[in-house]
Design a protein around this motif. Structure first.
Motif, short mmCIF file in Angstrom:
data_model
loop_
_atom_site.label_atom_id
_atom_site.label_comp_id
_atom_site.label_asym_id
_atom_site.label_seq_id
_atom_site.Cartn_x
_atom_site.Cartn_y
_atom_site.Cartn_z
N LEU A 55 -7.64 -34.14 79.95
CA LEU A 55 -7.54 -35.58 79.72
C LEU A 55 -8.84 -36.31 80.03
O LEU A 55 -9.04 -37.44 79.60
N THR A 56 -9.72 -35.68 80.80
CA THR A 56 -10.95 -36.35 81.24
C THR A 56 -12.10 -36.23 80.25
O THR A 56 -13.13 -36.87 80.44
N LEU A 57 -11.95 -35.41 79.22
CA LEU A 57 -13.04 -35.18 78.28
C LEU A 57 -13.36 -36.43 77.47
O LEU A 57 -12.47 -37.24 77.16
N ASP A 58 -14.62 -36.58 77.08
CA ASP A 58 -14.99 -37.69 76.19
C ASP A 58 -14.14 -37.67 74.93
O ASP A 58 -13.79 -38.73 74.39
N HIS A 59 -13.82 -36.48 74.44
CA HIS A 59 -13.09 -36.37 73.17
C HIS A 59 -11.61 -36.70 73.32
O HIS A 59 -10.88 -36.72 72.31
N THR A 60 -11.14 -36.93 74.55
CA THR A 60 -9.73 -37.32 74.73
C THR A 60 -9.67 -38.69 75.40
O THR A 60 -9.90 -39.71 74.75
N TYR A 61 -9.44 -38.71 76.72
CA TYR A 61 -9.23 -39.99 77.40
C TYR A 61 -10.43 -40.42 78.23
O TYR A 61 -10.34 -41.38 78.99
N GLY A 62 -11.57 -39.74 78.06
CA GLY A 62 -12.80 -40.23 78.64
C GLY A 62 -13.40 -41.31 77.78
O GLY A 62 -14.05 -42.23 78.27
N CYS A 63 -13.17 -41.21 76.44
CA CYS A 63 -13.77 -42.19 75.53
C CYS A 63 -12.96 -42.40 74.25
O CYS A 63 -12.65 -43.52 73.90
N THR A 101 -14.19 -38.78 56.81
CA THR A 101 -13.60 -37.51 57.22
C THR A 101 -14.65 -36.55 57.79
O THR A 101 -14.29 -35.56 58.41
N THR A 102 -15.94 -36.85 57.60
CA THR A 102 -16.99 -35.98 58.12
C THR A 102 -17.42 -36.37 59.53
O THR A 102 -18.29 -35.71 60.11
N TRP A 103 -16.85 -37.43 60.08
CA TRP A 103 -17.17 -37.82 61.45
C TRP A 103 -16.67 -36.74 62.40
O TRP A 103 -15.47 -36.53 62.54
N SER A 104 -17.58 -36.03 63.04
CA SER A 104 -17.22 -34.84 63.81
C SER A 104 -16.28 -35.13 64.97
O SER A 104 -15.55 -34.24 65.42
N ARG A 105 -16.28 -36.36 65.46
CA ARG A 105 -15.43 -36.67 66.60
C ARG A 105 -13.94 -36.63 66.25
O ARG A 105 -13.10 -36.49 67.14
N LEU A 106 -13.62 -36.75 64.98
CA LEU A 106 -12.22 -36.57 64.57
C LEU A 106 -11.78 -35.14 64.81
O LEU A 106 -10.71 -34.90 65.37
N ASP A 107 -12.60 -34.19 64.39
CA ASP A 107 -12.27 -32.77 64.62
C ASP A 107 -12.21 -32.46 66.11
O ASP A 107 -11.29 -31.79 66.58
N ASN A 108 -13.18 -32.96 66.86
CA ASN A 108 -13.24 -32.68 68.29
C ASN A 108 -12.04 -33.28 69.03
O ASN A 108 -11.50 -32.66 69.95
N ASN A 109 -11.66 -34.46 68.62
CA ASN A 109 -10.50 -35.09 69.26
C ASN A 109 -9.24 -34.29 68.99
O ASN A 109 -8.45 -34.00 69.90
N TRP A 110 -9.03 -33.94 67.75
CA TRP A 110 -7.83 -33.18 67.35
C TRP A 110 -7.73 -31.87 68.15
O TRP A 110 -6.69 -31.55 68.72
N GLN A 111 -8.82 -31.13 68.18
CA GLN A 111 -8.82 -29.84 68.87
C GLN A 111 -8.58 -30.01 70.36
O GLN A 111 -7.81 -29.25 70.97
#
Length: 635
Positions: A55-63, A101-111
């Motif tokens: 939960l602490t990752l930037d890709h989740t609830y850090g940002c 759809t090429t914004w990489s943070r979408l993929d990182n968030n999902w994973q």
């Protein structure tokens, strides 16, 4: 050995149950086999702590979830300042409903989000398979019961936030099988997932202790948060959302897209969900330890200080972040610290982005005596010229769509944070917890639901003794000094039954701005587009014609580097401008550049598909799904 969870245990030192030194003496989850996990609660705890660490990752609830994905609304915007910002392939474009759809943070968030879900699934299955659960007299029985309740609650929160962000998603409520047979899944209708989450949260609420009991702090999922999250999900389920296809029997929002309609359940289902939400909100208010901190200012001081509130427990749940490790609260959102020399003399590394910003019409909507206005809105920056010259507070000028969110403020942060930041040469985790839900949100959801079911002044089936108006009164009056209580109470008492819902809409804005709530409120109410347009119209027709062209104020006598906020003449040009030593351009001044904002804010919301408030699945998510997943809504 059969591996059940291939990951490395991340020890951030913020989870609160076991110290990092204890973690280091134990096996990592990748070394634990099925029998170990089922028999030894300490191993289940390791997997659960790894779940929390996710939960602490930037890709989740850090940002991403609280900051990047939670704008735009009628009160919150991302800091798009140039025409190209509004359609770029990153966060500014996405916030203005022009995502790529090429914004990489979408993929990182999902994973990253599904990795948390996987961990929760492992905890839940391991508890269910443990022989300990067959014996209620076993000393570890309650421990495992609590672990399951926490995992159910966190899994529900993550699934709910994925649905809010992407719409229909795969439904995966079991660990990945060794043969991979449940790894590639198609989308499931979000309402089917909602039904499961509501059921899971009923189980979790029954299993978990209240905050303050059994060593549980608000950095863990507790009974209060399980009840509150259930209510929040029930209200979203009852509300509007854009759909991939029309659902039979659902109500379609007027003016909806013909191909991708915005719909909500029928009246009978909505009533069922309101009643369910009321049941759980009622329990929190009647039986829980949670209450409002009498001081809104102190509530936010404690959050900035990284101090858990064990007195009022106003925060039902907060994602625990570690100083120097994680958390962008105060950096990506907060008062702007803008040091030209990178390191400010007063506060250290000084290049906070403060990307989440507020609007002049929102500022203008506050009662002039409402203490929340200046704790929420910052029409100024903290400027540093070089590392040897003390910083100075500076008014922002004529920037009506770029107010900073003052709830997070370096001037309120701890000495420990300051010591870190003075030694920093680049951004480090601010360590301020992300507060997922506060008790004021519970009271305002309660006011909303009571009004829907019984009107603002009837008790109905509630057992806590409050009417909807009582709950609204409690939140509103907390925001005023003692001398102004009579007028605050008169405002709430004067709200008619016909206007009560609108009053709740306003109060939730004043109370919860910047807290990743407003956008999703407007979506479920079917008001995202109309409220955004109302905000722009209010700027043009109300704020700009009435705001002064110059803002007059003084600096503090005891601190000439700081603005005397009590001196600021926000609403009119003073009769004697000579009484003020400082002035700045303000919202009443003409500025042709502002057309960029008024024409492009949230410009993608109705451009391609009407009310396209969801983000697309990332390109890698699609390509890696073996044909099971695809985008919709015109993406």
């Amino acid at each position: 050995m059969k591996k059940i969870y291939q990951t490395i245990l991340i020890c951030l030192g913020v989870m609160g149950i076991t110290s990092c030194s204890d973690f280091l003496d134990q096996k990592s989850p990748s070394e634990i086999d099925q029998s170990d996990l089922a028999l030894k609660p300490v191993y289940i705890q390791q997997v659960m702590n790894n779940m929390y660490a996710g939960l602490t990752l930037d890709h989740t609830y850090g940002c991403r979830m609280p900051l990047n994905f939670s704008t735009n609304s009628d009160i919150e915007l991302v800091d798009a300042t140039k025409l190209e910002d509004f359609t770029n392939a990153e966060d500014r474009g996405a916030s203005n409903y022009n995502p790529s759809t090429t914004w990489s943070r979408l993929d990182n968030n999902w994973q990253s989000m599904f990795k948390i879900i996987e961990g929760a699934n492992v905890v839940i299955e391991s508890v269910d398979q443990s022989p300990i659960m067959a014996d209620k007299n076993n000393s570890d029985y309650n421990t495992l019961l609590h672990y399951k309740g926490e995992a159910l609650t966190i899994r529900a929160m993550v699934y709910y936030d994925l649905i809010k962000t992407y719409g229909d998603i795969p439904m995966k409520f079991e660990p990945t099988k060794e043969d991979g047979s449940n790894l590639y899944l198609e989308k499931t209708d979000r309402d089917v997932i909602y039904e499961r989450l509501l059921s899971d949260l009923e189980t979790a609420a029954a299993a978990l202790p209240w905050a303050g009991m059994d060593g549980y702090t608000t950095e863990h999922a507790t009974k209060g948060f399980a009840h509150g999250l259930l209510a929040r999900i029930a209200l979203s389920y009852a509300g509007y959302s854009i759909r991939e296809t029309a659902k039979e029997g659902y109500e379609t929002m007027p003016g909806s897209d013909p191909s991708y309609p915005t719909q909500r359940p029928d009246a009978a289902k909505r009533e069922e969900l309101y009643k369910l939400a009321l049941t759980h909100l009622d329990v929190i208010i009647k039986d829980g330890p949670h209450k409002l901190n009498p001081s809104f200012e102190d509530e936010w001081y404690r959050i900035n200080q990284r101090t858990l509130d064990n007195q009022y427990y106003e925060n039902l749940y907060e994602v625990a972040h570690g100083l120097g490790t994680s958390g962008e609260m105060g950096y990506t959102i907060g008062v702007r610290l803008n040091a030209k020399d990178t390191n400010s003399a007063s506060w250290g590394y000084g290049n906070s982005s403060a990307k989440v910003q507020l609007t002049a019409p929102f500022f203008w909507s506050f009662d002039h005596k409402d203490l929340r206005r200046d704790i929420t809105c910052a029409n100024y920056t903290i400027e540093g010229n070089d590392k040897d010259t003390p910083d100075i507070e500076k008014m922002a000028g004529n920037k009506p769509f770029q107010l900073y969110v003052a709830k997070w403020d370096v001037r309120k942060m701890s000495e420990e944070w300051l010591k870190q930041n003075k030694n920093a040469s680049a951004k480090k985790g601010y360590g301020i917890n992300w507060v997922v839900m506060r008790y004021s949100d519970v009271l305002l959801m309660y006011a909303e639901v009571m009004n829907e079911l019984f009107g603002p002044d009837a008790i109905g089936t509630a057992t806590c003794g409050k009417t909807g108006r009582d709950a609204l009164m409690e939140v509103h009056c907390r925001a005023f000094d003692t001398a102004d209580q009579v007028n605050a109470q008169a405002y709430v008492n004067g709200i008619s039954s016909a206007d009560f819902f609108d009053a709740v809409v306003d109060e939730r804005a004043w109370e919860l701005a910047g807290e990743a709530v407003r956008k999703y409120d407007l979506i479920r109410w079917g008001l995202l587009s109309s409220k955004t347009q109302e905000m722009l119209d209010n700027y043009i027709n109300v704020v700009k014609p009435n705001a002064p062209a110059k803002l007059y104020y003084n600096m503090r006598n005891d601190d000439p580097k700081s603005i005397d906020m009590s001196s600021v003449q926000w609403y009119a040009t003073p009769a004697n401008t000579g009484d003020y030593k400082k002035s700045s351009d303000f919202w009443g001044k003409d500025d042709s550049k502002l057309e960029v904002f008024t024409e492009n804010i949230s410009s993608g919301l109705n451009k391609t598909v009407i009310n396209r408030h969801l983000l697309p699945l990332g390109s890698s998510v699609i390509s890696d799904s073996k044909g099971k997943l695809n985008n919709s809504y015109g993406f």
